[in-house]
Design a protein around this motif. Structure first.
Motif, PDB file in Angstrom:
ATOM      1  N   LEU A   1       0.827  -1.209   0.000  1.00  0.00           N
ATOM      2  CA  LEU A   1       0.000   0.000   0.000  1.00  0.00           C
ATOM      3  C   LEU A   1       0.860   1.256   0.000  1.00  0.00           C
ATOM      4  N   PHE A   2       1.885   1.296   0.861  1.00  0.00           N
ATOM      5  CA  PHE A   2       2.729   2.492   0.967  1.00  0.00           C
ATOM      6  C   PHE A   2       3.506   2.761  -0.322  1.00  0.00           C
ATOM      7  N   ILE A   3       3.942   1.714  -0.991  1.00  0.00           N
ATOM      8  CA  ILE A   3       4.646   1.900  -2.258  1.00  0.00           C
ATOM      9  C   ILE A   3       3.674   2.333  -3.354  1.00  0.00           C
ATOM     10  N   SER A   4       2.460   1.820  -3.290  1.00  0.00           N
ATOM     11  CA  SER A   4       1.479   2.109  -4.346  1.00  0.00           C
ATOM     12  C   SER A   4       0.988   3.555  -4.321  1.00  0.00           C
ATOM     13  N   ILE A   5       0.887   4.142  -3.135  1.00  0.00           N
ATOM     14  CA  ILE A   5       0.313   5.492  -3.027  1.00  0.00           C
ATOM     15  C   ILE A   5       1.065   6.508  -3.891  1.00  0.00           C
ATOM     16  N   PRO A   6       2.413   6.643  -3.762  1.00  0.00           N
ATOM     17  CA  PRO A   6       3.093   7.615  -4.645  1.00  0.00           C
ATOM     18  C   PRO A   6       3.030   7.213  -6.123  1.00  0.00           C
ATOM     19  N   LEU A   7       2.998   5.909  -6.410  1.00  0.00           N
ATOM     20  CA  LEU A   7       2.863   5.480  -7.802  1.00  0.00           C
ATOM     21  C   LEU A   7       1.538   5.953  -8.383  1.00  0.00           C
ATOM     22  N   PHE A   8       0.448   5.784  -7.612  1.00  0.00           N
ATOM     23  CA  PHE A   8      -0.866   6.216  -8.075  1.00  0.00           C
ATOM     24  C   PHE A   8      -0.877   7.729  -8.335  1.00  0.00           C
ATOM     25  N   TYR A   9      -0.272   8.465  -7.425  1.00  0.00           N
ATOM     26  CA  TYR A   9      -0.350   9.925  -7.503  1.00  0.00           C
ATOM     27  C   TYR A   9       0.465  10.484  -8.669  1.00  0.00           C
ATOM     28  N   PHE A  10       1.659   9.951  -8.883  1.00  0.00           N
ATOM     29  CA  PHE A  10       2.542  10.529  -9.892  1.00  0.00           C
ATOM     30  C   PHE A  10       2.369   9.897 -11.277  1.00  0.00           C
ATOM     31  N   LEU A  11       2.120   8.594 -11.340  1.00  0.00           N
ATOM     32  CA  LEU A  11       2.050   7.910 -12.637  1.00  0.00           C
ATOM     33  C   LEU A  11       0.630   7.738 -13.164  1.00  0.00           C
ATOM     34  N   ARG A  12      -0.350   7.915 -12.288  1.00  0.00           N
ATOM     35  CA  ARG A  12      -1.767   7.768 -12.663  1.00  0.00           C
ATOM     36  C   ARG A  12      -2.030   6.422 -13.338  1.00  0.00           C
TER      37      ARG A  12
ATOM     38  N   PRO B   1       2.647  -1.489 -12.385  1.00  0.00           N
ATOM     39  CA  PRO B   1       3.775  -1.448 -11.438  1.00  0.00           C
ATOM     40  C   PRO B   1       3.346  -1.643  -9.986  1.00  0.00           C
ATOM     41  N   SER B   2       2.169  -1.114  -9.620  1.00  0.00           N
ATOM     42  CA  SER B   2       1.718  -1.252  -8.230  1.00  0.00           C
ATOM     43  C   SER B   2       1.373  -2.707  -7.913  1.00  0.00           C
ATOM     44  N   ILE B   3       0.809  -3.429  -8.870  1.00  0.00           N
ATOM     45  CA  ILE B   3       0.490  -4.847  -8.666  1.00  0.00           C
ATOM     46  C   ILE B   3       1.776  -5.656  -8.490  1.00  0.00           C
ATOM     47  N   ILE B   4       2.765  -5.374  -9.325  1.00  0.00           N
ATOM     48  CA  ILE B   4       4.052  -6.073  -9.218  1.00  0.00           C
ATOM     49  C   ILE B   4       4.752  -5.698  -7.911  1.00  0.00           C
ATOM     50  N   ALA B   5       4.674  -4.401  -7.541  1.00  0.00           N
ATOM     51  CA  ALA B   5       5.304  -3.938  -6.294  1.00  0.00           C
ATOM     52  C   ALA B   5       4.659  -4.614  -5.083  1.00  0.00           C
ATOM     53  N   TYR B   6       3.336  -4.791  -5.130  1.00  0.00           N
ATOM     54  CA  TYR B   6       2.635  -5.465  -4.029  1.00  0.00           C
ATOM     55  C   TYR B   6       3.122  -6.911  -3.903  1.00  0.00           C
ATOM     56  N   ALA B   7       3.200  -7.611  -5.042  1.00  0.00           N
ATOM     57  CA  ALA B   7       3.672  -9.001  -5.026  1.00  0.00           C
ATOM     58  C   ALA B   7       5.110  -9.083  -4.520  1.00  0.00           C
ATOM     59  N   LEU B   8       5.930  -8.097  -4.895  1.00  0.00           N
ATOM     60  CA  LEU B   8       7.321  -8.057  -4.442  1.00  0.00           C
ATOM     61  C   LEU B   8       7.399  -7.849  -2.931  1.00  0.00           C
ATOM     62  N   CYS B   9       6.580  -6.937  -2.402  1.00  0.00           N
ATOM     63  CA  CYS B   9       6.585  -6.668  -0.957  1.00  0.00           C
ATOM     64  C   CYS B   9       6.208  -7.918  -0.162  1.00  0.00           C
ATOM     65  N   VAL B  10       5.234  -8.652  -0.658  1.00  0.00           N
ATOM     66  CA  VAL B  10       4.792  -9.852   0.056  1.00  0.00           C
ATOM     67  C   VAL B  10       5.877 -10.924   0.027  1.00  0.00           C
ATOM     68  N   VAL B  11       6.518 -11.119  -1.130  1.00  0.00           N
ATOM     69  CA  VAL B  11       7.540 -12.172  -1.209  1.00  0.00           C
ATOM     70  C   VAL B  11       8.773 -11.782  -0.390  1.00  0.00           C
ATOM     71  N   VAL B  12       9.102 -10.493  -0.347  1.00  0.00           N
ATOM     72  CA  VAL B  12      10.222 -10.052   0.495  1.00  0.00           C
ATOM     73  C   VAL B  12       9.901 -10.303   1.969  1.00  0.00           C
TER      74      VAL B  12
END
Length: 477
Positions: free
Chosen positions: A170-181, A187-198
């Motif tokens: 969620l924290f990584i996705s927020i700035p992605l949503f705001y700046f990249l629309r 990228p946010s879906i991949i970032a979420y999957a990455l955060c969980v596996v880490v």
């Protein structure tokens, strides 16, 4: 404290931990969806739905049910208290998760043109689905670590993995949503999957080191849970196919609005009540798998789990029935008041769902994939038939009647397996609690249906405190 009281306390604590985790996960999902709707709009919400459905489909199809099936093998090794065997099975599970993850990623890449064509009607999003293959790999690796932690009953670590992954995503996705629309969705879906596996690798079990297992042994040792996982995957596919068939029929027969009412009601009864079942199952399944060959202990565990489920569900369902209109208005709108009768009788069906759910886990604990597939297929076909017939006869209200009748049928089918094939029994207390919970829920629904709301309030005022007091006594013992 008696052994049964101790067991009840363990169940309640596990439910408390994972109930909270489930609530946090839903809240993060709501926040993420709200931000997407606010900053990106309907386009972003639609893209999220498309990519997430594709990811879930590819993960389910290529992971072969290893997330759940391997828990059984790990749990049974724990019961034998053989550290060497546990280390070997954990190593095998992790290797299979890696192999299936890589295979799933390659298949997703290969199907990227078809996925783009099927999802968007053209091939312009082909490379997006190629990128989504990374998330498929991450999910497979995460599933392996989830299975290990659940099988070893390291539930607090498992909860930390989920919480850390969800919050990090969620924290990584927020700035992605705001700046990249709109370009932020994938990228946010991949970032979420990455955060969980880490998070999964940070909190993974380190008690059992990687064992020396040859590729041939890995294949042989994994054959058992892969076979069971395939049956579980097929069972899930049949259920999803039946659901898709009904939604398609309903859309053609009575329009998209009816589909919306069906989905809204189903979410309220099945998904939210499912939080309780998901929380209970985290601890119940591995514990049951450890004693799969001991009929006496299975009877004790299933009876105890069932009693706890009734104790927790009774106040929850009564509150749901009392506040049904307010919940519909809050979560949807007054236009959805048509689903009130539907969700009311669906709540009654949830009582039988709790009973059948507890008995059905025995099939998985014993590794009877064929029987599991047969019961799930019969359930899916009957559920589809009941939905169609009841909707034709009574409209949206009929969906509540069909949900209740569906779980009457499923309970009978699972009961035949549990009582006749496995020759197991339930405690007298189970039948008493089942009858009591069904009675108070039916009385509450009928009272609300006929406008005698104060009777439903009296039922709640008597039953809810009793159940909560019982839960509190078990908790503090």
């Amino acid at each position: 404290m008696s052994k049964r009281d101790g067991l009840s306390k363990v169940i309640l604590k596990a439910m408390g931990i994972f109930g909270g985790v489930q609530v946090l996960t839903i809240l993060c999902s709501i926040i993420r969806t709200k931000l997407v709707a606010l900053w990106i709009g309907p386009l972003g919400v639609g893209l999220f739905g498309i990519y997430n459905q594709a990811l879930e489909m590819m993960n389910t199809a290529t992971n072969l049910g290893v997330r759940n099936s391997s828990v059984r093998d790990i749990s049974q090794a724990v019961e034998q208290r053989d550290a060497t065997l546990i280390a070997r099975i954990v190593t095998v599970v992790r290797r299979w998760s890696l192999w299936l993850g890589l295979g799933g990623a390659l298949i997703t890449m290969g199907l990227a043109p078809l996925l783009s064509r099927f999802s968007f009607g053209d091939y312009t999003h082909e490379w997006h689905f190629v990128a989504l293959a990374v998330a498929v790999l991450f999910m497979a690796l995460t599933n392996g670590e989830y299975a290990v932690l659940q099988g070893l009953s390291k539930l607090k670590r498992l909860a930390r993995v989920t919480v850390s992954g969800v919050l990090g995503g969620l924290f990584i996705s927020i700035p992605l949503f705001y700046f990249l629309r709109e370009n932020s969705v994938l990228p946010s879906i991949i970032a979420y999957a990455l955060c969980v596996v880490v998070a999964a690798y940070i909190y993974k079990d380190k008690e059992y080191p990687t064992a020396q297992v040859s590729p041939r042994e890995t294949e042989q040792m994994g054959a058992g849970f892969i076979k069971l996982g395939v049956y579980m995957t097929l069972g899930s596919f049949v259920s999803m196919l039946a659901s898709y068939t009904f939604v398609s029929w309903l859309n053609i027969y009575n329009g998209t609005n009816s589909v919306g009412f069906y989905q809204a009601g189903y979410t309220l009864i099945d998904k939210y009540a499912g939080l309780v079942f998901a929380a209970l199952g985290m601890e119940f399944y591995p514990r049951l798998a450890r004693v799969a060959n001991n009929s006496r202990r299975i009877r004790v565990f299933v009876s105890q789990e069932m009693n706890i489920a009734f104790m927790v569900l009774t106040p929850f369902l009564l509150a749901f029935i009392l506040l049904r209109s307010q919940l519909v208005w809050l979560l949807y709108s007054r236009e959805f008041e048509v689903i009130i009768t539907y969700i009311s009788w669906g709540a009654v069906g949830t009582v039988l769902r709790a009973m059948s759910w507890c008995m059905a886990f025995v099939m998985l604990a014993k590794g009877d994939g064929k029987i599991f597939l047969i019961t799930e297929s019969l359930s899916a076909v009957m559920g589809l038939a009941l939905n169609i017939v009841c909707f034709i006869l009574w409209g949206v209200d009929g969906l509540g009647y069909s949900y209740l009748a569906w779980y009457v049928f499923y309970t009978i089918v699972v009961g035949v397996v549990y009582f006749k094939i496995y020759h197991l029994t339930l405690s007298v207390k189970c039948y008493r609690n089942l009858a009591t919970t069904l009675l108070v829920c039916v009385v509450a629904v009928l009272a609300m249906q006929f406008g005698i709301w104060y009777l439903a309030l009296i039922v709640f005022a008597v039953a809810a405190p009793f159940c909560l007091r019982q839960a509190y006594r078990v908790w503090v013992k």
